[in-house]
Design an enzyme around this catalytic site. Structure first.
Site, PDB file in Angstrom:
ATOM      1  N   CYS A 127      59.065  27.930 -18.215  1.00  0.00           N
ATOM      2  CA  CYS A 127      59.160  27.731 -16.830  1.00  0.00           C
ATOM      3  C   CYS A 127      57.872  27.549 -16.047  1.00  0.00           C
ATOM      4  O   CYS A 127      57.055  28.173 -15.905  1.00  0.00           O
ATOM      5  CB  CYS A 127      59.486  29.097 -16.076  1.00  0.00           C
ATOM      6  SG  CYS A 127      59.578  29.094 -14.317  1.00  0.00           S
ATOM      7  N   CYS A 130      56.755  29.709 -13.066  1.00  0.00           N
ATOM      8  CA  CYS A 130      56.197  30.773 -13.544  1.00  0.00           C
ATOM      9  C   CYS A 130      54.825  30.832 -14.174  1.00  0.00           C
ATOM     10  O   CYS A 130      53.922  31.319 -13.652  1.00  0.00           O
ATOM     11  CB  CYS A 130      57.048  31.322 -14.816  1.00  0.00           C
ATOM     12  SG  CYS A 130      58.886  31.821 -14.294  1.00  0.00           S
ATOM     13  N   ASP A 518      23.187  -4.145 -24.814  1.00  0.00           N
ATOM     14  CA  ASP A 518      21.786  -3.925 -24.797  1.00  0.00           C
ATOM     15  C   ASP A 518      21.665  -4.418 -26.391  1.00  0.00           C
ATOM     16  O   ASP A 518      22.498  -4.633 -27.043  1.00  0.00           O
ATOM     17  CB  ASP A 518      21.538  -2.539 -24.627  1.00  0.00           C
ATOM     18  CG  ASP A 518      20.172  -2.055 -24.986  1.00  0.00           C
ATOM     19  OD1 ASP A 518      19.213  -2.929 -24.497  1.00  0.00           O
ATOM     20  OD2 ASP A 518      19.928  -1.285 -25.681  1.00  0.00           O
ATOM     21  N   ASP A 712      22.590   2.236 -26.039  1.00  0.00           N
ATOM     22  CA  ASP A 712      22.575   3.204 -26.626  1.00  0.00           C
ATOM     23  C   ASP A 712      22.257   4.555 -25.888  1.00  0.00           C
ATOM     24  O   ASP A 712      21.309   5.126 -26.105  1.00  0.00           O
ATOM     25  CB  ASP A 712      21.356   2.978 -27.420  1.00  0.00           C
ATOM     26  CG  ASP A 712      19.982   2.500 -26.903  1.00  0.00           C
ATOM     27  OD1 ASP A 712      20.158   2.298 -25.783  1.00  0.00           O
ATOM     28  OD2 ASP A 712      18.791   2.653 -27.534  1.00  0.00           O
ATOM     29  N   ASP A 716      20.010   3.406 -21.100  1.00  0.00           N
ATOM     30  CA  ASP A 716      20.824   2.303 -20.430  1.00  0.00           C
ATOM     31  C   ASP A 716      21.804   3.214 -19.529  1.00  0.00           C
ATOM     32  O   ASP A 716      22.682   2.527 -19.051  1.00  0.00           O
ATOM     33  CB  ASP A 716      21.640   1.606 -21.550  1.00  0.00           C
ATOM     34  CG  ASP A 716      20.797   0.623 -22.351  1.00  0.00           C
ATOM     35  OD1 ASP A 716      19.856   0.105 -22.034  1.00  0.00           O
ATOM     36  OD2 ASP A 716      20.884   1.000 -23.589  1.00  0.00           O
TER      37      ASP A 716
END
Length: 819
Positions: A127, A130, A518, A712, A716
């Site tokens: 439920c 509940c 990069d 990396d 960056d």
């Protein structure tokens, strides 16, 4: 010098690292340069998805709050506050707005720091109301920082301030659960042994349910097969109905008493009781039996998918062999501290991150990276928790506590990924809220209006149609299967060594148009070697290298490391003074009274030093001593083996443009770009220039297109944060990468980006299949039933049958997909 030489973007490494250490959710910062702080709150008692959306909308309008996000699953409110000096006032206004919208919701600020996390299985919880009640009352227990009920997994996840109070708190939880749901069993999860006991108890419970169902079905069969008086027949059908469907009716009554009306229990109860009222006893019982059979298959399918997902995450070590003097003690990984010595035997999982002190062995990293080829670990190597020791005996010095280890972060990321919903999930949640009530009222109209309007219409006939109409209406197929599809996709990605932090990012990957890379450590290995020493005049080569090494001695940048490795001698710290890093240019330092400059050609020009211009594919480090040019050093990097393949496959799956941003010189940048087949390259960029380039590229994408940046990790971080999707080459255990990005490639292979996008596309296909299949089937059945061309049998298929098929289809998303 170190950051400037290869990539000026790396010059902010220490600053960014500090930022990340104080905010573990860097990737979720608003993608702007504006300073802000993040505050997280638990909205105790929030049990309405619509209310959550209203809270988010209203709080977002508060002046001074940059963004507000409400996660309905975890009941978490995350604020990004721009006007930092007004933090208290803004939190007070937020609390007031929430109180006005939802008076029963309590706003509790999440606390930082180490908390004891406990998981409690609520066996038999069925439920949702509940569950909300249990969650609300558990949060009110003294000493509990947060308590969240995962209704799908039937688990209560608690954060406790003081571990010494956990027994008292768990006893209090048991009291609460027994009062609210007496039939629910409370089991504290403590590893595999407990889990195996749970599975055994589940099997026993399933057997008892099966016996009960078989008895009810047998009584129904007897009532149908043999002729009895009407009274006896009715009694037999009633007994069968109570045995098979009594629990469903009871749940419906309980839910109605709590204000939760439009759910599957209510719809099925009304439909079958309605069949009894119009004298269709056999069909009323038969529909409930068929419904329960369907529920059993549905539970099997969902449980199977849960186990599959759990199996993907079965990388948590169960114990650590802690070395105390000359003895080994088996302890929980959480009990091991930094600096402790542990021993890992052949066949065991490495429990924590550390460094190998003794021994060598082959290790299986597939659980973390998806790579099946074992790697070698030997003395001096770093090693991660979660990998499996194949053959040797390893003695390891622990370098991180379990909570900070790579494996703990991976587990946390994948387990909590479902809290970040994809737009499709959000749409379905919203759709379901309106869809079911609309269909219910349509069913009422179908039962009442035709008998009043159409001459000779039979009320019981139209009531029967309306009841069947109700059965079809439940949107379970969508509500269950679609989140399961996204979670399966995230699980499948993790199996490939790709960590996706949420369904929103997985869905966004489908629209990747521009991918920006990069260079260093992303497309290239980032492993640099000194390949050429060119001293000027009478300076010896080893003296030139020594000056450069002294200048680089404070740096951990790959280029600096390569110079230090080539020098190979210890550098006394007292020989160096007046260290100064010149961003984007290099290093200025005094070594034993001599001023040393080491950096790129920009540094030489800035200091008016005549230097030798060099055309080479490597990185050139110019060195000057007391303002006199001393020569240069060439450091070379290698392109990763699968970088070219990555660019090619990205183009083949529809990526429109690939770009490289680098702080390296144009010669190197252009050469790498030509070798890899990149569309654009921008070289010699400072950190702010990288962000500027991202801004310009962002304007080139379509309205729905996404810009992806691949870097990396920590180096960056500003650009990762600015892109629509940040992908970090996380390597084996880059903490910064795991913190900063939206997606983490654990193997450092660029080709995995293609795999991630393919998994995203496969997941979207599966989700769309489920949406189209479920909605079209329900629509067709609704029309047929309204026209009198369908019965409750078709209606039950339209509900339970469609759900089962959709769930099984969702499970396909968990299968790994290689690029």
């Amino acid at each position: 010098m170190d950051k400037a030489l290869k990539d000026p973007g790396k010059s902010s490494i220490k600053l960014v690292k500090k930022s990340i250490s104080t905010n573990n959710n860097f990737a979720n910062l608003k993608k702007t340069s504006k300073e802000c702080i993040k505050k997280e709150f638990i909205l105790e008692g929030l049990d309405c998805a619509n209310c959550a959306a209203k809270i988010e909308e209203e709080v977002s309008k508060i002046k001074g709050i940059d963004s507000a996000n409400v996660n309905f699953v975890t009941k978490a409110l995350t604020l990004e506050i721009g006007e930092i000096n007004k933090t208290k006032e803004l939190i007070a206004v937020t609390t007031e707005i929430i109180g006005n919208l939802e008076p029963d919701v309590r706003v509790v600020e999440k606390q930082s720091g180490k908390l004891l996390k406990k998981e409690i299985l609520l066996k038999g919880l069925c439920c949702s109301n509940c569950a909300s009640k249990i969650e609300r009352e558990s949060n009110n227990i003294e000493g509990v920082k947060s308590a969240i009920v995962d209704f799908a997994a039937t688990k209560l996840i608690m954060e406790i301030d003081n571990s010494s109070e956990q027994t008292v708190i768990i006893d209090r939880v048991k009291e609460i659960v027994k009062r609210i749901e007496p039939d629910v069993n409370v089991v504290v999860l403590e590893g595999k042994k407990v889990n195996s006991k749970i599975e055994e108890s589940e099997e026993e419970n399933d057997k008892s349910e099966l016996v009960k169902f078989a008895l009810g079905a047998a009584i129904f069969g007897i009532a149908t097969a043999f002729k009895f008086s009407n009274t006896v027949e009715l009694i037999l059908y009633l007994i069968s109905y109570v045995i098979v469907g009594g629990e469903v009716v009871l749940r419906a009554i309980k839910n109605i008493s709590r204000g939760q009306v439009f759910d599957e229990n209510f719809l099925m109860s009304i439909a079958t009781i309605g069949a009894f009222t119009i004298g269709e006893y056999p069909e009323g019982v038969a529909v409930m039996i068929f419904y329960q059979i369907g529920e059993m298959f549905q539970d099997m399918a969902v449980n199977r998918s849960r186990k599959s997902i759990a199996a993907l995450m079965d990388i948590r070590p169960d114990f650590a062999n802690l070395k105390i003097d000359d003895e080994l003690k088996k302890v929980s990984p959480e009990e091991v501290s930094i600096g402790d010595i542990i021993v890992v035997k052949p066949g065991e999982k490495v429990p924590l991150d550390g460094k190998v002190l003794e021994g060598s062995s082959m290790i299986d990293t597939s659980a973390l990276t998806g790579e099946s080829v074992p790697r070698e670990a030997e003395t001096g190597d770093n090693i991660l928790g979660g990998v499996i020791n194949k053959n040797g005996l390893l003695t390891i010095e622990v370098e991180k506590e379990f909570g900070d280890s790579t494996i703990a972060k991976i587990l946390d990321l994948v387990q909590n990924a479902s809290s970040k919903k994809a737009p499709t999930e959000k749409f379905i949640t919203k759709f379901a809220r309106y869809y079911t009530p609309v269909v219910v009222f349509s069913a009422v109209a179908l039962a009442v209006i035709p008998p009043l309007v159409i001459g000779g219409a039979n009320f019981s006939q139209w009531l029967y149609r309306a009841l069947a109409f109700l059965v079809v209406s439940c949107p379970c197929a969508l509500v269950i299967s679609i989140p399961l599809g996204f979670f399966g996709g995230i699980g499948g990605a993790s199996k490939n060594g790709i960590l996706v932090k949420g369904g929103n990012y997985l869905e966004a990957l489908n629209n990747s148009e521009i991918i920006v890379f990069d260079k260093t450590g992303t497309l290239t290995k980032g492993v640099f070697k000194v390949t050429e020493l060119k001293p000027r005049d009478n300076m010896p080569s080893d003296e030139l290298l020594a000056y450069a090494a002294y200048a680089e001695s404070y740096s951990n940048h790959p280029i600096a490391v390569s110079i230090l490795n080539a020098y190979g001698k210890e550098i006394p710290g007292d020989a160096i003074s007046n260290y100064e890093e010149i961003s984007g240019h290099g290093i200025k330092v005094v070594v034993e009274g001599k001023e040393i400059l080491a950096g790129n050609y920009k540094l030489m020009e800035k200091k008016d030093i005549l230097y030798e211009q060099v055309e080479t594919v490597g990185t050139v480090v110019h060195v000057a001593v007391d303002k006199e040019y001393a020569g240069y050093i060439v450091i070379s990097d290698e392109i990763k083996e699968d970088s070219a393949k990555a660019i090619k496959t990205l183009k083949s799956i529809g990526v429109k443009k690939t770009v490289m941003l680098t702080g390296d010189n144009k010669t190197v940048g252009n050469k790498v770009a030509r070798e890899l087949g990149l569309d654009e390259v921008h070289a010699e960029l400072l950190p702010d220039q990288k962000v500027e380039n991202i801004e310009l590229l962002d304007k080139q994408k379509s309205e729905k297109g996404k810009l992806v940046f691949v870097g990396d990790g920590i180096n960056d971080a500003p650009v990762l944060a600015r892109a629509d999707i940040g992908i970090a080459m996380g390597g084996l255990g880059s903490d910064a990468a795991i913190e900063a990005a939206d997606v983490v490639i654990m193997t450092d292979e660029p080709s995995k980006i293609t795999t991630a996008i393919k998994i995203a596309k496969k997941t979207r296909t599966i989700v769309m299949q489920n949406i189209i299949f479920a909605l079209s089937t329900k629509l067709i059945l609704l029309v047929f039933i309204a026209m009198g061309l369908g019965t409750m049998w078709e209606a039950v298929f339209g509900d339970v049958g469609v759900t089962i098929l959709a769930v099984f289809n969702s499970m396909r998303a968990m299968k790994a997909q290689n690029s």
